[in-house]
Enzyme design. Sequence first.
Site, PDB file in Angstrom:
ATOM      1  N   ASN A  26       1.195  -0.942   0.006  1.00 16.70           N
ATOM      2  CA  ASN A  26      -0.153  -0.126   0.260  1.00 16.70           C
ATOM      3  C   ASN A  26       1.157   1.376  -0.079  1.00 16.70           C
ATOM      4  O   ASN A  26       1.430   1.974   1.469  1.00 16.70           O
ATOM      5  CB  ASN A  26      -0.928  -0.256   1.773  1.00 16.70           C
ATOM      6  CG  ASN A  26      -1.956   1.456   1.019  1.00 16.70           C
ATOM      7  OD1 ASN A  26      -1.362   1.919   0.388  1.00 16.70           O
ATOM      8  ND2 ASN A  26      -2.168   1.448   2.717  1.00 16.70           N
ATOM      9  N   LYS A  56      -0.017   4.120   0.178  1.00 10.96           N
ATOM     10  CA  LYS A  56      -0.116   5.645   0.132  1.00 10.96           C
ATOM     11  C   LYS A  56      -0.172   6.982  -0.544  1.00 10.96           C
ATOM     12  O   LYS A  56       0.137   6.684  -2.187  1.00 10.96           O
ATOM     13  CB  LYS A  56       0.084   5.891   1.249  1.00 10.96           C
ATOM     14  CG  LYS A  56       0.236   4.404   2.568  1.00 10.96           C
ATOM     15  CD  LYS A  56      -0.382   4.054   4.181  1.00 10.96           C
ATOM     16  CE  LYS A  56      -0.441   3.127   4.878  1.00 10.96           C
ATOM     17  NZ  LYS A  56      -0.434   3.562   6.377  1.00 10.96           N
ATOM     18  N   HIS A  73      -9.348   1.462   4.908  1.00 14.02           N
ATOM     19  CA  HIS A  73      -8.071   1.417   5.598  1.00 14.02           C
ATOM     20  C   HIS A  73      -8.657   2.162   6.473  1.00 14.02           C
ATOM     21  O   HIS A  73      -9.338   3.339   6.384  1.00 14.02           O
ATOM     22  CB  HIS A  73      -7.058   2.368   4.343  1.00 14.02           C
ATOM     23  CG  HIS A  73      -5.699   2.076   4.558  1.00 14.02           C
ATOM     24  ND1 HIS A  73      -5.520   2.363   6.609  1.00 14.02           N
ATOM     25  CD2 HIS A  73      -4.849   0.969   5.099  1.00 14.02           C
ATOM     26  CE1 HIS A  73      -4.305   2.860   6.604  1.00 14.02           C
ATOM     27  NE2 HIS A  73      -3.761   1.888   5.944  1.00 14.02           N
ATOM     28  N   GLU A  82      -6.890   4.910   7.962  1.00 15.59           N
ATOM     29  CA  GLU A  82      -6.400   6.517   7.737  1.00 15.59           C
ATOM     30  C   GLU A  82      -7.963   6.321   6.737  1.00 15.59           C
ATOM     31  O   GLU A  82      -7.999   7.860   6.779  1.00 15.59           O
ATOM     32  CB  GLU A  82      -5.799   6.325   6.837  1.00 15.59           C
ATOM     33  CG  GLU A  82      -4.048   6.245   7.379  1.00 15.59           C
ATOM     34  CD  GLU A  82      -2.711   5.849   7.040  1.00 15.59           C
ATOM     35  OE1 GLU A  82      -2.808   5.090   5.631  1.00 15.59           O
ATOM     36  OE2 GLU A  82      -2.129   5.009   7.008  1.00 15.59           O
ATOM     37  N   GLU A  90      -5.700  -4.751  10.660  1.00  5.43           N
ATOM     38  CA  GLU A  90      -3.918  -3.930  10.945  1.00  5.43           C
ATOM     39  C   GLU A  90      -4.729  -2.838  12.016  1.00  5.43           C
ATOM     40  O   GLU A  90      -5.772  -1.958  11.672  1.00  5.43           O
ATOM     41  CB  GLU A  90      -4.402  -2.879   9.857  1.00  5.43           C
ATOM     42  CG  GLU A  90      -4.378  -3.464   8.328  1.00  5.43           C
ATOM     43  CD  GLU A  90      -3.382  -2.678   7.378  1.00  5.43           C
ATOM     44  OE1 GLU A  90      -2.656  -2.608   7.291  1.00  5.43           O
ATOM     45  OE2 GLU A  90      -4.361  -1.178   7.043  1.00  5.43           O
ATOM     46  N   GLY A 114       2.577   2.373  10.052  1.00  2.00           N
ATOM     47  CA  GLY A 114       3.532   3.692  10.789  1.00  2.00           C
ATOM     48  C   GLY A 114       3.437   3.684  11.442  1.00  2.00           C
ATOM     49  O   GLY A 114       4.880   4.175  11.753  1.00  2.00           O
ATOM     50  N   SER A 147       2.628  -2.668  10.303  1.00  3.12           N
ATOM     51  CA  SER A 147       5.048  -2.217  11.136  1.00  3.12           C
ATOM     52  C   SER A 147       5.215  -3.396  10.333  1.00  3.12           C
ATOM     53  O   SER A 147       6.270  -4.368  11.063  1.00  3.12           O
ATOM     54  CB  SER A 147       4.491  -2.154  12.244  1.00  3.12           C
ATOM     55  OG  SER A 147       5.294  -0.667  11.984  1.00  3.12           O
TER      56      SER A 147
HETATM   57  P1  PGA Z   1       2.337   0.240   7.574  1.00  2.66           P
HETATM   58  O1  PGA Z   1       0.922   0.694   7.042  1.00  2.66           O
HETATM   59  O2  PGA Z   1       3.095  -1.049   7.561  1.00  2.66           O
HETATM   60  O3  PGA Z   1       3.978   1.277   6.818  1.00  2.66           O
HETATM   61  O4  PGA Z   1       2.497   0.114   9.198  1.00  2.66           O
HETATM   62  C1  PGA Z   1       0.603  -0.835   6.625  1.00  2.66           C
HETATM   63  C2  PGA Z   1      -1.275  -0.334   6.635  1.00  2.66           C
HETATM   64  O5  PGA Z   1      -1.899   1.072   6.508  1.00  2.66           O
HETATM   65  O6  PGA Z   1      -1.173  -0.672   5.704  1.00  2.66           O
END
Ligand code: PGA
Length: 254
Positions: A12, A14, A98, A100, A170, A176, A216
């Site tokens: 992803n 983003k 997601h 976010e 997640e 992140g 992560s």
């Molecule tokens: P990350 O993000 O691996 O940077 O923690 C995962 C995601 O949001 O899909």
Amino acid sequence: MEKDRKLIIAGNWKCNKTVAESLALVADLKRDLGSIKELDVVVCPAFTALDAVSKALSDSVIRLGSQNMGDNGYGAFTGEICAGMLRDLTVRYVILGHSERRQFQQEPDALVARKALAAHNASLLPIVCVGETLAEREAGITHDVVGRQIRGSLAGLTPDQVEATVIAYEPVWAIGTGKTATSAQAQEIHAFIRGVLAQEHGDAVARRVRIQYGGSVKPSNARELMGQPDVDGALVGGASLEAKSFVEIIRNSI
Ligand code: PGA
């Protein structure tokens, strides 16, 4: 670890990368992954890079995904991208709900469910994201939150559509942040999700749904996470932005 379900590892990206940067990353992934077939590999660039990346992947086993889409079809929906437009670019997967988007665009489960249905109706495979915040985990309501998200975000799908949907667990506190759920924490919630799917859609469907872990994921923790019986892949953010770390995650997962 041998599983009935084929692992699926998705990157992803983003809100990152120009078209040129996206193409450079894809070129490296094609070189390093060749015709990998042990697992499904998906990249999810920004909308602006989908067309170029789609062309670059036309001779590759790497699949294309988008990070979102609108719940309506073609029409007077200013600023939206619909499922048919994504299919036109040979997009195969679409990330929906997601955290976010749930957080910054206030996307509720009912909207995620409408998008999931629109995706299936256009032969796109949704990757539906669920996960609890740190406050929710600390309050001991992780199962309530994730159970509600699973039920609400898949509402209205047929059993066949549920089976073809990918779930991404997640935990919001792990995205992140560098904090990964332990493999035991991930397995516990993945098994819980499969149980909810079994209650709602039957055992046979639940057994076939692929459940990714996200938050992560990095080369150093991929093997252990993928070794869990109910972890069927990963949704990778930060570590998917460079070929080296994404390829290592994939290699360590086989
Ligand atoms: P990350 O993000 O691996 O940077 O923690 C995962 C995601 O949001 O899909």
